[in-house]
Design a protein around this motif. Structure first.
Motif, PDB file in Angstrom:
ATOM      1  N   ARG A 116      -6.455  -0.508   0.984  1.00 53.60           N
ATOM      2  CA  ARG A 116      -6.591  -0.032   2.362  1.00 53.60           C
ATOM      3  C   ARG A 116      -7.961  -0.388   2.938  1.00 53.60           C
ATOM      4  O   ARG A 116      -8.078  -0.690   4.128  1.00 53.60           O
TER       5      ARG A 116
ATOM      6  N   ALA B  47     -11.376   3.619   6.705  1.00 51.84           N
ATOM      7  CA  ALA B  47     -10.413   3.634   5.608  1.00 51.84           C
ATOM      8  C   ALA B  47     -10.677   4.796   4.660  1.00 51.84           C
ATOM      9  O   ALA B  47      -9.760   5.515   4.254  1.00 51.84           O
TER      10      ALA B  47
ATOM     11  N   ASP C 174      -3.419   9.509   5.084  1.00 54.77           N
ATOM     12  CA  ASP C 174      -2.509   8.359   5.063  1.00 54.77           C
ATOM     13  C   ASP C 174      -1.581   8.442   3.859  1.00 54.77           C
ATOM     14  O   ASP C 174      -0.382   8.133   3.949  1.00 54.77           O
ATOM     15  N   SER C 175      -2.111   8.886   2.727  1.00 57.27           N
ATOM     16  CA  SER C 175      -1.290   9.046   1.522  1.00 57.27           C
ATOM     17  C   SER C 175      -0.189  10.082   1.738  1.00 57.27           C
ATOM     18  O   SER C 175       0.955   9.894   1.320  1.00 57.27           O
TER      19      SER C 175
ATOM     20  N   HIS D 273      -7.997   8.085   4.416  1.00 57.85           N
ATOM     21  CA  HIS D 273      -7.045   7.736   3.360  1.00 57.85           C
ATOM     22  C   HIS D 273      -6.229   8.906   2.807  1.00 57.85           C
ATOM     23  O   HIS D 273      -5.019   8.758   2.596  1.00 57.85           O
TER      24      HIS D 273
ATOM     25  N   LYS E 152       0.826  -1.215   0.000  1.00 58.17           N
ATOM     26  CA  LYS E 152       0.000   0.000   0.000  1.00 58.17           C
ATOM     27  C   LYS E 152       0.852   1.254   0.000  1.00 58.17           C
ATOM     28  O   LYS E 152       0.611   2.195  -0.772  1.00 58.17           O
TER      29      LYS E 152
ATOM     30  N   LEU F  40      -6.582   2.951  -2.260  1.00 58.37           N
ATOM     31  CA  LEU F  40      -7.758   2.912  -1.386  1.00 58.37           C
ATOM     32  C   LEU F  40      -8.368   1.518  -1.300  1.00 58.37           C
ATOM     33  O   LEU F  40      -8.757   1.069  -0.217  1.00 58.37           O
TER      34      LEU F  40
END
Length: 314
Positions: free
Chosen positions: A284, A241, A248-249, A245, A50, A281
Motif C-alpha cells: 500500500r 498510506a 483500509d484493512s 491503513h 492488496k 502495508l
C-alpha cells in the motif's frame, strides 16, 4: 493578481493567478475526476493483490506471489477484477475531493479572515480537506463496496461484470449492507488519508518554495513547478498510506464471506491492531505513494493547462 475582491475587501478567492469563481471550481472538479479515476483504475492489479493479502494472508503472502496466484487461478482477468467500479467510484470521489477542497479552503479562509488564515494555514488545510472528503466518500461508498466484493470473493461465488455485480449487491443488501454499510469505516480510512494528503502536500510544497526554490513561484518553469508537485505528492502519499491503513484493512475484511454480519468492532478485535496496521502495508505504501504523486501531478498539469496555476506555494 490582487488579493482584493472588487468590493475592496480581502478575499481568499482572489489570491491566485485567476479568480476562484464557479468556472474555476468546475475545472478543479474535472481535474479531480482525471487525477483519481485514471490513477486508481490503472493500479487495479495492485489493489486486487492488496485486498486479498488483507483478507487471506495465509494464501496471499506478498505482492509478487499474490499476483502470480491470481493469474494462475483466474488468468489475466483475475488481476483486473473491479476495474469498472474503481474507475467510476474514484472519478466521482476525485471530483468532490479536489473540487470541494478548493471551495471549502476559500470559504474557511474568508470566515477566518486574512490574519488568522495566514497564522493557521494547516488548520485551514485540515478543515477544507476533511469537509470535502465527507461528501467524496458518500459518492464513492456504493462503488467501493462493490469493488471489494468483486475482488475478494472466491472465483464463481460473485459476479465480476460491473452491471451484474451492482445488481447482486442491491439484491443481497440485507447481507452486504449495500449501499452505505461501509461508509463509517470508509470515512475512518479516507478522512485521515485525505487530511494527510492535502496537509502534508501543502506543507511540503511550502518548504520547497521557501528553502529549495526561494524565488517567486511564477518565475519557475511549468516543468519545475510540476516536478515539485509530484515530489510533494509522493512524500505526502507515504504518510497517507501509514495513517489510513488499519481502516483500509477493515474495509477489505468486511467484504470477506466469513465476516458476513459481523460488526466493525468484532472484525477489528478478531484481526488485531498489529495485523490491521501491517498486513499489506508495504504494497500500500508503494501503491499510495506513487498514486498520490501522480494524482497531484495530473491535477496540477490539468490546472496549469487551463491557466489556473499549480497548487500550493509559500
Amino acid at each position: 493578481m490582487s488579493h482584493l475582491a472588487p468590493t475592496g475587501k480581502w478575499d481568499a478567492r482572489y489570491l491566485g493567478p485567476v479568480p476562484h469563481d464557479s468556472s474555476y471550481y468546475a475545472k478543479c472538479m474535472l481535474g479531480g475526476v482525471l487525477a483519481c479515476g485514471i490513477t486508481h483504475a490503472g493500479i487495479t492489479p495492485l489493489d486486487v493483490a492488496k485486498c486479498n493479502m488483507q483478507v487471506d494472508p495465509a494464501k496471499y503472502k506478498g505482492l509478487t506471489s499474490g499476483l502470480a496466484t491470481l493469474i494462475r487461478e483466474e488468468g489475466q482477468a483475475g488481476i483486473w477484477k473491479g476495474f469498472g467500479p474503481t474507475l467510476l467510484g474514484y472519478s466521482l470521489q476525485g471530483m468532490f475531493k479536489f473540487g470541494l477542497y478548493e471551495l471549502f479552503r476559500d470559504q474557511y479562509m474568508n470566515l477566518a479572515g486574512e490574519e488568522l488564515s495566514n497564522k493557521y494555514k494547516p488548520a485551514i488545510w485540515l478543515a477544507g480537506s476533511a469537509s470535502a472528503e465527507v461528501f467524496a466518500d458518500i459518492a464513492l461508498c456504493p462503488l467501493e463496496m462493490t469493488k471489494v466484493k468483486i475482488q475478494t470473493s472466491p472465483t464463481g461465488t460473485f459476479p465480476t461484470a460491473f452491471g451484474a455485480a451492482l445488481a447482486e449487491m442491491s439484491k443481497t443488501k440485507a447481507e452486504t449492507r449495500y449501499p452505505f454499510g461501509s461508509l463509517v469505516p470508509l470515512w475512518s480510512r479516507q478522512i485521515p488519508y485525505t487530511v494527510a494528503k492535502f496537509c502534508f502536500y501543502e506543507r511540503i510544497v511550502q518548504l520547497f518554495y521557501t528553502h529549495v526554490f526561494p524565488e517567486p513561484k511564477e518565475t519557475y518553469s511549468k516543468t519545475t513547478q510540476l516536478g515539485i508537485t509530484f515530489a510533494s505528492g509522493y512524500l505526502a502519499g507515504v504518510v497517507c498510506a501509514v495513517v489510513s491503513h488499519p481502516a483500509d484493512s477493515v474495509v477489505s475484511l468486511m467484504g470477506k464471506p466469513a465476516n458476513k454480519g459481523k460488526s466493525i468492532g468484532a472484525i477489528a478485535s478478531e484481526t488485531g491492531i498489529v495485523a490491521l496496521a501491517t498486513k499489506g502495508l508495504g504494497t500500500r505504501v508503494l501503491m499510495i505513494g506513487t498514486l498520490t504523486g501522480f494524482q497531484w501531478w495530473i491535477y496540477d498539469s490539468f490546472k496549469a493547462s487551463m491557466g489556473l496555476g499549480t497548487t500550493g506555494g509559500k
